[in-house]
Motif scaffolding. Structure first.
Motif, short mmCIF file in Angstrom:
data_model
loop_
_atom_site.label_atom_id
_atom_site.label_comp_id
_atom_site.label_asym_id
_atom_site.label_seq_id
_atom_site.Cartn_x
_atom_site.Cartn_y
_atom_site.Cartn_z
N SER A 812 -18.50 8.34 -10.02
CA SER A 812 -18.12 7.16 -10.80
C SER A 812 -19.37 6.50 -11.33
CB SER A 812 -17.34 6.15 -9.94
OG SER A 812 -16.10 6.68 -9.55
N GLN A 813 -19.28 5.93 -12.52
CA GLN A 813 -20.42 5.23 -13.11
C GLN A 813 -19.90 4.20 -14.09
OE1 GLN A 813 -23.31 4.74 -12.46
NE2 GLN A 813 -24.82 5.03 -14.03
N ILE A 814 -20.59 3.06 -14.19
CA ILE A 814 -20.23 1.99 -15.12
C ILE A 814 -21.46 1.66 -15.96
CG2 ILE A 814 -19.53 -0.42 -15.34
CD1 ILE A 814 -17.97 -0.12 -12.76
N ARG A 815 -21.24 1.50 -17.27
CA ARG A 815 -22.31 1.05 -18.16
C ARG A 815 -21.78 -0.06 -19.06
NH1 ARG A 815 -26.86 3.86 -17.75
NH2 ARG A 815 -26.79 6.00 -16.91
N LYS A 816 -22.70 -0.97 -19.47
CA LYS A 816 -22.33 -2.07 -20.35
C LYS A 816 -22.53 -1.67 -21.81
CE LYS A 816 -23.33 -5.94 -17.22
NZ LYS A 816 -24.13 -7.19 -17.04
N MET A 817 -21.58 -2.09 -22.66
CA MET A 817 -21.66 -1.86 -24.10
C MET A 817 -21.53 -3.20 -24.81
SD MET A 817 -19.28 1.54 -24.58
CE MET A 817 -17.77 0.67 -24.11
N LEU A 818 -22.34 -3.43 -25.84
CA LEU A 818 -22.34 -4.71 -26.56
C LEU A 818 -21.85 -4.49 -27.98
CD1 LEU A 818 -22.97 -7.72 -26.58
CD2 LEU A 818 -25.33 -7.15 -27.21
N LEU A 819 -20.69 -5.08 -28.29
CA LEU A 819 -20.10 -5.02 -29.62
C LEU A 819 -20.45 -6.30 -30.37
CD1 LEU A 819 -18.18 -3.88 -31.80
CD2 LEU A 819 -16.28 -4.88 -30.52
N ILE A 820 -21.12 -6.16 -31.51
CA ILE A 820 -21.49 -7.32 -32.33
C ILE A 820 -20.93 -7.10 -33.72
CG2 ILE A 820 -23.38 -8.65 -33.34
CD1 ILE A 820 -25.10 -7.89 -30.99
N LYS A 821 -20.07 -8.01 -34.15
CA LYS A 821 -19.47 -7.91 -35.49
C LYS A 821 -19.99 -9.04 -36.38
CE LYS A 821 -15.21 -5.56 -34.24
NZ LYS A 821 -13.74 -5.57 -34.33
#
Length: 821
Positions: A812-821
């Motif tokens: 299992s692994q978790i990563r952060k993603m940043l959505l900028i509109k």
């Protein structure tokens, strides 16, 4: 056969002191009823030269599903009370006869038990309801033929048959002066013959309604004069693969002096193609809903396709009822930039002129008709492009649907669009102006609105009462300062544009455009012109050599699918050379299956490796994108070679480490099967084919897209070499997405050293799952996903992978993603 009081037949035979004249229903009628056809020889039954007057149902016949062999001929039925000739359970021909002045109902009625009737050389006149009536819906009774007859002055339609189960011929009749339509004839959809209804050589004259209303028909050499409308349509209005593929077939007809010439009336339930074919001499594809008390409807499972340039006007005949189009199936509006489809009021003179023939020239106000209603999930597949809706209550009402609306205009309505009940439609490149409310959202609706214009709406541009988050970014709100927002979580009290009114929920409206039509599709450089340089800029963006943002990025999305791709570059090139006159702007594009798109083959040489692409001919190739993983230093440059389209296909590439990003676009669509050409990978100094082997054995595809169709998985399965020759990952891994931050598409790479059950999910920062990207069994290898977050708001999201390998290893692994509109 007549009344005892009828002195015109046999003299004054009633009582001497009886001064009462004969009247309808003085007697019941003549009845011939065969309860068991096996006990009767129907060939011996004959009805010829018979007069029947003043009966109830003057002549009643029931044949127990047999045929009345001899034609019923030279029969005169006058002054019946109910129906002149009533027919059940059989097949009948009526010839050289008269049925006149039946008071309550019909001249001739085919009623129960799949009865069918043919009428020839007869007069059907002055009956209270229909002249000839096929009962239709419940019992399947129908009219097979009417020829060389006069059907006139009946109270309702001259000929009426709804849901007839059989083809019919209406030929060489005079059908005139009837109280409604000259003829209403609707054939059931189950009739598969090419010719369903043949209408030829008739005179339809001075009928109070249309000359005739039909489902699909062949209409040849008829004269339509003095009616309210010449033609009307209902039911199945076209059928693919028949002469009626585009609707009624018209040839050689005379149309003159009708109240509303050049209009076709519509009513009832419709499916098929509307606006595909109109009679010669018609200036417009112009239709009107004359039945002001009822909606036009499209049933679940049916599709109504509205062709470019069609104009539909709705006639509000009653102050308390608002007719419209109610859709429970699929609505496909196929307007174009120069051929918009228009739905408006019958009083609207702006389109097709003064079609209601009034003299005031006064335009209608809002709420003059009901609007278009997409009712629920069965309408998800509906697509609306280049539609204009005016003067309605709700121009477009959408309940629990994910339909897509592109390049459309909603104006002068009470609400331009009303979305409710969990509807999640998409609006792009559209105008909402001069309405009460431009877009009204209620009860859990979550529309997505981009690149559209809101202005001059008197109450508000957007009302949010759905309790959701609405994404309405990159829109123009009537002023460079943006919308006026004085409530909700994101206020803009200095905005001078249309108001955003937040009752419940929130609206994501930034960034907003500073001018109406602030984006010229295809003008990536924002210099006012569209050129091949704009296509090149798109390709450079696709391979990562440049980055388009803001209006430049929006202008590049000419296909209207929310992302910029090599296909958009191809469309720009085709626009520049004149192959297309406008951009699709379609939100959903039907794509071929991956296995029907391309075939790949490898060719090795000392100095280069070629990947040849062969077109399978199932679609029109316009562009493709590739991310190819090769050993670092193995490739020095990329060329486009061996192509019959060498001057037509443009290629750009960018190399970063072991990744080659390649984008291609064609200035003309290529539909012919055969080799497109080859991507030639020139070997680098670090690659020695003798020592290192064939480069094709080491190629993997991280991304493969053709015409915006993702074929990565198919290419890796079909065209990578033997798994044993490939280097498998040594351990499980979930890499950081790229780009990051992103808008709105990002790539996600992960690796599996063994075959495994894989689950990849996206969560928001509240821990709520927002999307599942993978939930499947996968082979060992390297994988790339693309997440399109166009429908999500800006912010941080968590990407989680859970793996259970065939050897019971868990990861299992978790990563952060940043959505900028």
């Amino acid at each position: 056969f007549t009344s005892w009081r009828d002195d015109t037949a046999g003299g004054d035979t009633d009582a001497a002191d009886d001064t009462v004249s004969a009247k309808r229903y003085d007697w019941d009628g003549l009845s011939l009823y065969l309860s068991n056809k096996d006990n009767h020889n129907t060939k011996e039954s004959v009805l010829e030269h018979v007069e029947l007057r003043y009966g109830g149902d003057a002549l009643y016949l029931s044949m127990n599903n047999a045929t009345f062999t001899h034609p019923i001929s030279n029969v005169k039925v006058h002054n019946a009370y109910n129906t002149g000739i009533l027919l059940d359970y059989g097949r009948y021909t009526i010839a050289n006869s008269e049925v006149i002045n039946s008071e309550l109902y019909d001249g001739i009625q085919a009623r129960y038990g799949n009865t069918d009737v043919t009428v020839r050389n007869s007069v059907i006149r002055g009956n209270g309801r229909y002249g000839i009536h096929g009962y239709g819906p419940s019992y399947g009774s129908f009219i097979r033929e009417v020829s060389n007859s006069v059907i006139e002055n009946n109270g309702a339609d001259g000929i009426y048959n709804n849901d007839s189960p059989s083809p019919a011929t209406i030929q060489n009749n005079k059908i005139r002066g009837n109280g409604q339509a000259g003829m209403y004839f609707n054939i059931k959809r189950e009739v598969d013959t090419d010719t369903v209804l043949t209408i030829s050589g008739n005179l339809f004259e001075n009928n109070a309604g249309p000359g005739f209303i039909t489902s699909r028909a062949i209409v040849v050499d008829d004269t339509l004069r003095g009616n309210q409308f010449p033609f009307g349509i209902t039911g199945q209005i076209s059928k693919k693969g028949t002469v009626n593929e585009l609707g009624n077939y018209y040839e050689g007809n005379v149309i003159e002096a009708n109240t509303y010439d050049s209009l076709i009336t519509i009513e009832g339930t419709l499916f098929g193609v509307l606006g595909g074919n109109v009679p010669s001499g018609y200036d417009n594809k112009l239709y009107v809903n004359r039945d002001g008390g009822n909606n036009i409807s499209v049933n679940t499972g049916d599709t109504l396709t509205v062709k470019t340039g069609t104009i539909m006007k709705f006639w509000k005949q009653y102050s308390y009822y608002y007719p419209g189009l109610s859709v429970d199936g699929t609505l496909l509006v196929e307007g174009t930039e120069t051929g918009k489809v228009v739905f408006t009021s019958f009083l609207d003179d702006t389109y097709a002129g003064n079609t209601n023939n009034d003299t005031t020239g006064v335009q209608p106000g809002r709420n003059n008709w009901g609007g278009i209603y997409l009712n629920g999930q069965p309408t998800d597949s509906s697509r609306i492009s280049n539609l204009i809706v005016r003067y309605a209550d709700n121009g477009l009402e959408m309940r629990d649907t994910e339909a897509v609306v592109d390049s459309s205009i909603f104006s002068f309505n009470s609400a331009g669009v009303y979305v409710h009940s969990s509807a999640k439609p998409t609006f792009r490149y559209s105008d909402f102006h001069s309405n009460g409310t431009g877009l009204y959202a209620a009860s859990s609706a979550q529309p997505l609105v981009q690149l559209s214009n809101f202005y001059n709406n008197s109450d508000q541009g957007l009302y949010q009462g759905a309790g959701t988050q609405i994404t309405a970014i990159n829109n123009y709100w009537g002023d460079p300062s943006g919308p006026f927002v004085d409530n909700g979580s994101d206020q803009n009290v200095n905005g001078q544009g249309d108001r955003i009114n937040v009752g419940s929920g929130s609206v994501l409206y930034r960034p907003y455009l500073v001018g109406r039509n602030g984006i010229l599709l295809g003008d990536v450089t924002i210099n006012g012109t569209i050129s091949s340089f704009d296509a090149s800029k798109i390709l450079l963006h696709v391979v990562g050599l440049e980055t388009l943002t803001g209006n430049n990025l929006a202008a590049g999305d000419v296909s209207g699918n929310g992302s910029v791709s090599s296909m958009d570059a191809a469309l720009v090139l085709q626009y520049v050379v004149g192959i297309i006159s406008g951009f699709p702007g379609q939100g959903k594009i039907v794509a071929p299956e991956p296995q029907n798109i391309l075939h790949l083959a490898y060719d090795e040489a000392d100095l280069y490796t070629e990947i040849t692409y062969s077109h399978k001919g199932s679609f029109s190739y316009m562009g493709s994108e590739w991310e190819i993983i090769v050993p670092a230093g193995s490739v020095s440059r990329v060329e486009w070679a061996n192509s019959p389209y060498q001057d037509q296909i443009q290629l750009s590439y960018h190399q970063v480490g072991d990744t080659l990003r390649i984008a291609m676009a064609s200035s003309k669509p290529i539909g012919q099967a055969g080799d497109l050409g080859a991507i030639r990978l020139i070997h680098g100094d670090n690659w020695n084919p003798i020592a290192d082997g064939q480069l094709s054995d080491r190629i993997q595809y991280q991304k493969a897209m053709v015409n915006e169709v993702d074929i990565t998985e198919y290419v890796n399965e079909e065209f990578t070499n033997d798994e044993a020759a490939l280097t498998l990952p040594e351990q499980f891994a979930l890499h950081q997405n790229y780009p990051n931050p992103f808008n709105p598409v990002t790539n996600i790479n992960y690796e599996l050293p063994v075959n495994a059950k894989v689950n990849v999910q996206v969560f928001n920062m509240l821990g709520q799952q927002v999307q599942t990207l993978v939930n499947d069994n996968q082979k060992a290898g390297r994988y790339t996903l693309r997440w399109d977050a166009a429908g999500f708001s800006s912010g941080t999201y968590l990407l989680r992978i859970d793996v259970i390998g065939d050897d019971n290893q868990q990861y299992s692994q978790i990563r952060k993603m940043l959505l900028i509109k």
